[in-house]
Design a protein around this motif. Structure first.
Motif, short mmCIF file in Angstrom:
data_model
loop_
_atom_site.label_atom_id
_atom_site.label_comp_id
_atom_site.label_asym_id
_atom_site.label_seq_id
_atom_site.Cartn_x
_atom_site.Cartn_y
_atom_site.Cartn_z
N ASN A 199 -5.99 -19.68 -44.07
CA ASN A 199 -6.77 -18.44 -44.30
C ASN A 199 -7.18 -19.11 -45.82
N CYS A 200 -7.33 -19.44 -47.00
CA CYS A 200 -7.95 -19.70 -47.53
C CYS A 200 -9.66 -20.38 -47.06
N ILE A 201 -8.82 -21.33 -46.28
CA ILE A 201 -10.56 -21.69 -46.01
C ILE A 201 -11.67 -20.41 -45.64
N ARG B 94 4.16 -25.57 -41.26
CA ARG B 94 4.12 -24.21 -40.93
C ARG B 94 3.38 -23.07 -41.44
N TYR B 95 4.01 -22.78 -42.12
CA TYR B 95 3.66 -21.74 -43.29
C TYR B 95 2.44 -22.12 -44.07
N ALA B 96 3.13 -23.29 -44.63
CA ALA B 96 1.85 -24.26 -45.35
C ALA B 96 -0.15 -24.11 -44.99
N ALA B 97 0.26 -23.81 -44.21
CA ALA B 97 -0.60 -24.93 -42.80
C ALA B 97 -1.58 -23.51 -42.78
N LYS B 98 -1.20 -22.17 -42.59
CA LYS B 98 -1.70 -20.88 -42.03
C LYS B 98 -2.20 -20.21 -43.55
N GLN B 99 -1.42 -20.95 -44.65
CA GLN B 99 -2.11 -20.22 -45.65
C GLN B 99 -3.49 -21.38 -46.23
N THR C 112 -14.93 -27.59 -49.32
CA THR C 112 -13.42 -27.07 -49.46
C THR C 112 -12.15 -27.28 -49.33
N ILE C 113 -12.25 -28.13 -48.40
CA ILE C 113 -10.94 -28.62 -48.03
C ILE C 113 -10.55 -29.85 -49.14
N ILE C 114 -11.08 -30.78 -49.64
CA ILE C 114 -11.22 -31.86 -50.71
C ILE C 114 -10.62 -30.83 -51.82
N GLN C 115 -11.15 -29.65 -52.30
CA GLN C 115 -11.09 -29.15 -53.18
C GLN C 115 -9.43 -28.13 -53.33
N LEU C 116 -9.04 -27.40 -51.37
CA LEU C 116 -7.65 -26.55 -51.81
C LEU C 116 -6.52 -27.88 -51.58
N LEU C 117 -6.97 -29.21 -50.98
CA LEU C 117 -5.78 -30.39 -50.75
C LEU C 117 -5.75 -30.92 -52.44
N ASN C 118 -6.86 -30.50 -53.38
CA ASN C 118 -6.25 -30.55 -54.94
C ASN C 118 -5.92 -29.60 -55.76
N ASP C 119 -5.86 -28.36 -54.77
CA ASP C 119 -5.79 -27.02 -55.72
C ASP C 119 -4.42 -26.77 -55.18
N LEU C 120 -3.78 -27.05 -54.03
CA LEU C 120 -2.46 -26.93 -53.03
C LEU C 120 -1.61 -28.38 -53.74
N PHE C 121 -1.66 -29.02 -53.23
CA PHE C 121 -0.79 -30.53 -53.39
C PHE C 121 -1.57 -30.99 -54.28
N ARG C 122 -1.82 -31.42 -55.24
CA ARG C 122 -2.86 -32.71 -56.23
C ARG C 122 -2.81 -33.61 -55.88
N LEU C 123 -3.78 -33.27 -54.59
CA LEU C 123 -4.01 -34.71 -53.66
C LEU C 123 -6.10 -34.63 -54.60
N PRO D 209 -24.12 -27.36 -38.46
CA PRO D 209 -25.20 -27.75 -39.34
C PRO D 209 -24.82 -28.22 -40.48
N GLU D 210 -25.92 -28.92 -40.90
CA GLU D 210 -25.59 -30.04 -42.01
C GLU D 210 -24.45 -29.45 -43.51
N GLU D 211 -25.44 -28.61 -43.28
CA GLU D 211 -24.99 -27.43 -44.60
C GLU D 211 -23.23 -26.96 -44.63
N GLU D 212 -23.15 -26.46 -43.72
CA GLU D 212 -21.88 -25.93 -43.33
C GLU D 212 -20.77 -27.13 -43.15
N GLN D 213 -21.06 -28.72 -42.61
CA GLN D 213 -20.02 -30.17 -42.08
C GLN D 213 -20.18 -29.87 -43.85
N ALA D 214 -20.84 -30.18 -45.05
CA ALA D 214 -20.51 -30.67 -46.56
C ALA D 214 -20.19 -29.23 -46.81
N ALA D 215 -20.42 -28.00 -47.17
CA ALA D 215 -19.53 -26.91 -47.66
C ALA D 215 -17.55 -26.91 -47.02
N MET D 216 -17.67 -27.28 -45.51
CA MET D 216 -16.53 -27.75 -44.95
C MET D 216 -15.53 -28.55 -45.97
N LYS D 217 -16.04 -29.62 -46.43
CA LYS D 217 -15.76 -30.79 -46.52
C LYS D 217 -15.36 -30.51 -48.03
#
Length: 447
Positions: free
Chosen positions: A239-241, A231-236, A153-164, A143-151
């Motif tokens: 896991n965060c997701i 590999r280990y960064a990808a696992k983490q 989440t990933i944008i926030q994680l990329l910023n938190d982990l790598f400042r992207l 569903p669209e709401e889950e897609q939006a939430a996942m999007k």
């Protein structure tokens, strides 16, 4: 006039209301093409035509949705979701570029390329699916709401982990190649006896600018240490997701693999993902794909275990070392033809495959080829239409295209050559003769 959308009977889906509106949208796009070919371009007039296209497209979407609801079309929600993606994301992004550049020629051409390609592809696939003539490509997305939430989440994680600072490119990434990439697969065991699978795709330069910089790497090439760290960064990351989505419990990892691009392609050939998101991080592309259970029962890639991890990563790095080859994109609706062509051309060339005109446009956008071998007679978007889409995009116009055709009569050859391709090849030629012709084409280019 060089660029025009040519209406053909195949665009008719058999619903008068929809067919009339499609023809009108084609005419508006062609009006804009004509304006851009005038020596003295009128920015105000271009602006008015673009506004008219947008307003008319919005009206058409609304009328089409009313029709789908009236016939209780089962794919209504997904179809509306595709409309929303175009009207709420794609069009606003294009209009923002137009405004910022004051309707520059480049921005208008960008608008034309995207809208023309989208209109053709949507008409021939999703709109035809309304009448049962085709099947929607994206029928299994969550569903669209889950897609939006996942999007988010990933944008926030990329910023938190790598400042992207990342932005979403596509919510329906189809596995197209974007430069040299690392394809990392994780399989989780689920409590109900099935599996949940995730594939992360990192463009090499993204890893160099994130993990590589953190490690102080002095090289711009992959090595075993960098891949293991990734590999280990990808696992983490996964896991965060999982921790942020309570409905998706962090099950124990059952298997992990490093995939070749060919193995990664099998994911999209065998089943559609529930999430398939592509991001531009500013440092390189990143894709997150979540796959349904039972996708790869026969296995794909060697499982990485504690006792073989270093050896498998070393073999992967050696195998994935870049070899400079000319890039070929082969476009044909026949899987048999695609695989046969790939088999005898891949030893000398980097070969990508596309089964439709729209898939070809995505492949070209993500990984520009040196030469396109294009089937002239495809059932949905044929070679002529695909070539028109390619040439309507300024960045693609100089990519050479050689037609593949099964017809050798004089009239058919004249029809092919009237489009002024770089040449044509008969499908009846022996594999070694096709390869010889491709070799000779590049040899002439290098003179």
């Amino acid at each position: 006039m060089n660029n025009q959308l040519v209406w053909q009977d195949r665009f008719n889906i058999g619903v008068d209301l929809i067919d009339k509106e499609h023809k009108k949208l084609f005419r508006i796009i062609n009006r804009l093409f004509a304006l851009m070919e005038q020596e003295e371009k009128n920015p105000w007039l271009c602006q008015e035509v673009i506004k008219y296209f947008r307003d008319h497209a919005m009206k058409h979407f609304a009328e089409e949705e009313v029709y789908m609801a009236s016939i209780d079309y089962q794919g209504f929600e997904m179809h509306k979701r595709i409309h929303d993606d175009f009207r709420k994301k794609t069009l606003p992004a294009l209009e923002k570029e137009l405004t910022q550049t004051r309707y520059s020629a480049d921005a208008v051409n960008h608008f034309l390329g995207v809208c023309a390609g989208w209109l053709i592809g949507h008409t021939l696939t999703e709109d035809r699916a309304i009448t049962g003539r085709t099947i929607s490509r994206w029928s299994n997305l969550l569903p669209e709401e889950e897609q939006a939430a996942m999007k988010q989440t990933i944008i926030q994680l990329l910023n938190d982990l790598f400042r992207l600072k990342s932005r979403l490119i596509s919510e329906s990434y189809g596995g197209e190649k974007f430069g040299n990439g690392i394809y990392y697969r994780l399989v989780y065991s689920a409590e109900y006896g099935k599996e949940w699978e995730t594939v992360l795709v990192f463009e090499e330069k993204l890893l160099m600018s994130t993990i590589g910089q953190i490690m102080g790497s002095k090289t711009d090439q992959l090595n075993t240490v960098l891949v293991n760290a990734s590999r280990y960064a990808a696992k983490q990351f996964v896991n965060c997701i999982n921790e942020r989505f309570p409905s998706e419990k962090p099950y124990e990892i059952k298997e992990e693999n490093l995939l070749t691009y060919e193995q990664f392609q099998q994911v999209f050939e065998r089943e559609n993902p529930q999430f398939s998101l592509l991001f531009d991080t500013g440092e390189g592309y990143f894709a997150y794909c979540a796959i349904a259970p039972h996708l790869l029962d026969d296995g794909i890639g060697t499982p990485i275990l504690a006792e073989n991890a270093m050896n498998e990563v070393k073999k992967y790095v050696e195998k994935e070392k870049p070899v400079i080859k000319k890039k070929l994109l082969i476009v044909d609706d026949s899987s048999v033809m695609l695989q046969a062509m790939k088999e005898f051309l891949s030893p000398e060339y980097e070969v990508s495959l596309a089964k439709s005109g729209m898939a070809a446009i995505r492949c070209i956008t993500l990984d520009r080829p040196n030469l396109i071998l294009l089937d002239y007679e495809m059932p949905v978007c044929d070679g002529r239409q695909t070539l028109e889409m390619i040439r309507s995009e300024e960045d693609f116009i100089d990519i050479p295209v050689i037609f593949l055709t099964g017809r050798s009569d004089a009239e058919s050859i004249r029809n092919v050559m009237s489009l002024k391709p770089a040449g044509y090849l008969l499908k009846s030629l022996k594999p070694e003769d096709i390869k010889k012709n491709v070799n000779e084409f590049f040899e002439k280019q290098n003179r």
